[in-house]
Enzyme design. Structure first.
Site, PDB file in Angstrom:
ATOM      1  N   ASP A 291       0.853  -1.197   0.000  1.00  0.00           N
ATOM      2  CA  ASP A 291       0.000   0.000   0.000  1.00  0.00           C
ATOM      3  C   ASP A 291       0.892   1.252   0.000  1.00  0.00           C
ATOM      4  O   ASP A 291       1.793   1.367   0.834  1.00  0.00           O
ATOM      5  CB  ASP A 291      -0.872  -0.040   1.271  1.00  0.00           C
ATOM      6  N   HIS A 292       0.662   2.160  -0.912  1.00  0.00           N
ATOM      7  CA  HIS A 292       1.434   3.415  -1.017  1.00  0.00           C
ATOM      8  C   HIS A 292       2.943   3.172  -1.018  1.00  0.00           C
ATOM      9  O   HIS A 292       3.682   3.758  -0.220  1.00  0.00           O
ATOM     10  CB  HIS A 292       1.074   4.379   0.126  1.00  0.00           C
TER      11      HIS A 292
ATOM     12  N   GLU B 152      -0.938   5.838  -8.777  1.00  0.00           N
ATOM     13  CA  GLU B 152      -1.772   6.924  -8.226  1.00  0.00           C
ATOM     14  C   GLU B 152      -1.522   8.245  -8.936  1.00  0.00           C
ATOM     15  O   GLU B 152      -0.404   8.593  -9.274  1.00  0.00           O
ATOM     16  CB  GLU B 152      -1.501   7.088  -6.724  1.00  0.00           C
TER      17      GLU B 152
ATOM     18  N   HIS C  63      -7.323   9.880   3.981  1.00  0.00           N
ATOM     19  CA  HIS C  63      -7.050   8.793   4.938  1.00  0.00           C
ATOM     20  C   HIS C  63      -7.443   9.256   6.346  1.00  0.00           C
ATOM     21  O   HIS C  63      -7.339  10.436   6.650  1.00  0.00           O
ATOM     22  CB  HIS C  63      -5.559   8.462   4.957  1.00  0.00           C
TER      23      HIS C  63
END
Ligand code: 13P
Length: 288
Positions: free
Chosen positions: A85-86, A136, A178
């Site tokens: 993730d990220h 992204e 987030h």
């Protein structure tokens, strides 16, 4: 079923109009909780691992071994992806080498040319091993595990450039954040989401910041092509609240403190309930 990339499960979700949940994992208990919920709901599942969580769990190899071990013991029948993730560029490479089945390369903080260049490289390396890639455009607001985004709304043309690199799923900033949403939050920018969905040729879209978005808005976003929804904060909140309640109730004080396995069980049960609820909301129940 063993570990799989996220490509097939997300293409199916995009075509059939539902979303697969990505639930972040932090330790053995969370792995067991999320896999238990997914198996009970017969839902495909994506286990999200931030770089911070990877470090906490003693590195990406340990994460892969733990997940595989739990899947083997549970006799998991559903499709499961382990997804960075990220990720940074180096983080994505490390996860590809460690056996993750999916990675996110978050180049949204670079200018678009650099984002395109680095995303293209990651796609080439990951796809050679059958690993799916999320990219992204337009950062997600708020802070997660040390990664902070300003929360810009993505440019649909930049989204198209990145989508055309052959990525498997696209995260686009559309006012999502987030952590908890502020009271004056304007909601998701559905007009931009719709435009991104139309310009990116049926690619599965990813909605980060899945905690706290009203259910009707979640459903509307799925209608515009969102096929993967990330949830982390809500699991953290219910886990902490359940464990706190257990401690405050003062059970198991036998002079040795709390039994660590009993101590965490209410937190695990609370996560199982949240994950199952989300699967029903996202429409992934019985899609495995
Ligand atoms: P939340 O913090 O809103 O649960 O979002 C998690 C997320 O998007 C992980 O990438």
């Amino acid at each position: 079923m063993g570990l799989v990339s996220a490509t097939e499960m997300l293409n199916k979700a995009r075509k059939e109009g539902y979303a697969v949940g990505q639930f972040n994992i932090n330790n053995l208990e969370w792995i067991k909780a999320v896999l238990t919920a997914a198996e009970e709901k017969k839902s495909p599942i994506i286990l999200g691992v931030s770089e911070g969580a990877g470090k906490y769990m003693s590195g990406y190899h340990t994460v892969v071994s733990m997940v595989k071990g739990v899947m083997q013991t549970m006799n998991t029948t559903i499709p499961v992806a382990i997804h960075l993730d990220h990720g940074s560029y180096d983080g994505a490479i490390a996860c590809i080498e460690a056996g993750f089945s999916s990675v996110m390369f978050d180049g949204s903080h670079y200018d678009i040319e650099e984002n395109v260049k680095k995303t293209r490289e990651i796609v080439k390396i990951a796809h050679a091993k059958g690993i799916s890639v999320e990219a992204e455009v337009g950062s997600i607001g708020g802070e997660e595990d040390g990664v902070t985004g300003a929360g810009e709304v993505a440019d649909p043309l930049e989204c198209k450039r990145i989508a055309d690199l052959g990525i498997d799923m696209l995260a686009a900033g559309i006012g999502n954040i987030h952590g908890q949403y502020p009271e004056n939050w304007q909601g998701l920018n559905m007009a931009v989401l719709k435009e991104i969905g139309e310009t990116t040729n049926e690619i599965p879209l990813v909605l980060h910041g899945g905690t706290g978005i009203p259910n009707a808005m979640v459903k509307e976003a799925i209608g515009y092509g969102v096929s993967k929804i990330n949830v982390n904060t809500e699991c953290q909140l219910v886990f902490a609240a359940a464990v706190r309640k257990y401690i405050e109730a003062g059970k198991d004080l036998t002079g040795k403190g709390f039994d660590p396995r009993k101590l965490l069980k209410p937190g695990v049960d609370a996560i199982i309930d949240v994950v199952k609820e989300k699967m029903d909301l996202f429409g992934s129940t019985n899609q495995a």
